[in-house]
Design a protein around this motif. Structure first.
Motif, short mmCIF file in Angstrom:
data_model
loop_
_atom_site.label_atom_id
_atom_site.label_comp_id
_atom_site.label_asym_id
_atom_site.label_seq_id
_atom_site.Cartn_x
_atom_site.Cartn_y
_atom_site.Cartn_z
N THR A 165 0.86 -1.19 0.00
CA THR A 165 0.00 0.00 0.00
C THR A 165 0.89 1.24 0.00
N THR A 166 0.28 2.41 -0.14
CA THR A 166 1.03 3.67 -0.11
C THR A 166 0.76 4.42 1.19
N THR A 167 0.45 3.66 2.23
CA THR A 167 0.27 4.25 3.56
C THR A 167 0.83 3.30 4.61
N LYS A 168 1.24 3.88 5.72
CA LYS A 168 1.71 3.09 6.86
C LYS A 168 1.35 3.87 8.11
N THR A 169 0.57 3.25 9.00
CA THR A 169 0.22 3.89 10.27
C THR A 169 1.21 3.41 11.32
N LEU A 170 1.88 4.37 11.95
CA LEU A 170 2.85 4.06 13.00
C LEU A 170 2.19 4.27 14.35
N THR A 171 2.34 3.30 15.24
CA THR A 171 1.80 3.43 16.60
C THR A 171 2.90 3.05 17.59
N GLY A 172 2.67 3.36 18.86
CA GLY A 172 3.64 3.01 19.89
C GLY A 172 4.89 3.89 19.85
N LEU A 173 4.77 5.07 19.26
CA LEU A 173 5.90 5.99 19.19
C LEU A 173 6.09 6.68 20.54
N THR A 174 7.25 7.30 20.73
CA THR A 174 7.56 8.03 21.96
C THR A 174 7.25 9.51 21.74
N ALA A 175 6.61 10.15 22.74
CA ALA A 175 6.24 11.57 22.64
C ALA A 175 7.49 12.43 22.50
N ASN A 176 7.32 13.54 21.74
CA ASN A 176 8.37 14.54 21.58
C ASN A 176 9.69 13.93 21.11
N THR A 177 9.59 13.06 20.07
CA THR A 177 10.77 12.37 19.55
C THR A 177 10.82 12.54 18.04
N ALA A 178 12.03 12.77 17.52
CA ALA A 178 12.23 12.91 16.07
C ALA A 178 12.34 11.51 15.44
N TYR A 179 11.67 11.34 14.30
CA TYR A 179 11.70 10.08 13.57
C TYR A 179 12.07 10.35 12.10
N THR A 180 12.73 9.38 11.50
CA THR A 180 13.05 9.43 10.07
C THR A 180 12.38 8.24 9.38
N VAL A 181 11.69 8.52 8.29
CA VAL A 181 11.01 7.48 7.52
C VAL A 181 11.64 7.42 6.14
N GLU A 182 11.91 6.19 5.66
CA GLU A 182 12.44 5.99 4.30
C GLU A 182 11.53 5.01 3.57
N VAL A 183 11.26 5.31 2.30
CA VAL A 183 10.42 4.46 1.47
C VAL A 183 11.06 4.36 0.09
N ARG A 184 11.01 3.16 -0.51
CA ARG A 184 11.45 3.01 -1.90
C ARG A 184 10.52 2.05 -2.63
N SER A 185 10.42 2.23 -3.96
CA SER A 185 9.62 1.35 -4.81
C SER A 185 10.41 0.09 -5.13
N ILE A 186 9.70 -1.04 -5.19
CA ILE A 186 10.29 -2.30 -5.62
C ILE A 186 9.60 -2.69 -6.93
N CYS A 187 10.40 -2.79 -7.99
CA CYS A 187 9.89 -3.20 -9.29
C CYS A 187 10.46 -4.60 -9.58
N GLU A 188 10.06 -5.20 -10.67
CA GLU A 188 10.39 -6.59 -10.96
C GLU A 188 11.76 -7.02 -10.44
N ASP A 189 12.83 -6.53 -11.04
CA ASP A 189 14.16 -6.96 -10.60
C ASP A 189 15.03 -5.76 -10.23
N GLN A 190 14.40 -4.70 -9.81
CA GLN A 190 15.14 -3.51 -9.41
C GLN A 190 14.34 -2.74 -8.37
#
Length: 182
Positions: free
Chosen positions: A145-170
């Motif tokens: 999917t093109t969404t992800k719900t994050l839960t259980g995070l810590t208050a007042n904390t910086a987070y980094t999210v990375e996403v990449r597409s996966i195609c057939e063989d690349q």
């Protein structure tokens, strides 16, 4: 007085039917080849891989509809009045088909929304059927999917999210966004 001799009525010896020379294949692609030869006959027969003979009145033949990366044998012979020459043969192999993969486009518009003290909703746009998702450089998770719900995070904390597409063989490059919980 003049003397002369009459002909005996027999036909003269037939002229030999010379085989074609310089039979070759050129301009070879994945699906075609140009076959040429030299000769003085007015008619020729050509066979590809031992198939049905085709009658030609030229000293060339364009072969099309061939299969990529395949060996072919071409035979040609001259046809004279009531005889034919020996077959002459050449071999060639069509080129290997080069398949250019579709580009694997990176996700776009990666963002964190609906941020609370312990959760956030991550969304992005993309056309891939599969994505890899990482939070704070951790283990990659595979998503469809093109969404992800994050839960259980810590208050007042910086987070980094990375996403990449996966195609057939690349895969695409990673796309990154940052957010801070409330």
């Amino acid at each position: 007085s003049t003397t002369f001799t009459t002909l005996d009525g027999e036909d003269p010896e037939p002229q030999p039917c010379d085989a074609p020379t310089n039979l070759s294949a050129s301009n070879i692609t994945e699906t075609s080849a140009e076959i040429t030869w030299n000769g003085t006959a007015s008619t020729y027969e050509l066979k590809v891989n031992g198939g049905e003979a085709e009658t030609l009145t030229t000293t060339s033949k364009s072969l099309t509809g061939l299969t990529a990366n395949t060996a072919y044998t071409v035979e040609v012979r001259a046809i004279c009045e009531d005889q034919q020459s020996a077959w002459v043969t050449t071999n060639f192999t069509t080129l290997e088909e080069v398949v250019t993969p579709e580009p694997c486009d990176a996700p776009t518009n990666l963002s964190a929304n609906n941020i609370t003290e312990t959760s956030a909703e991550i969304t992005w746009n993309g056309t891939a059927s599969t994505y890899e998702f990482k939070l704070n450089g951790g283990e990659a998770e595979t998503l469809t999917t093109t969404t992800k719900t994050l839960t259980g995070l810590t208050a007042n904390t910086a987070y980094t999210v990375e996403v990449r597409s996966i195609c057939e063989d690349q895969q695409s490059a990673w796309v990154t966004t940052n957010f801070t919980t409330l």
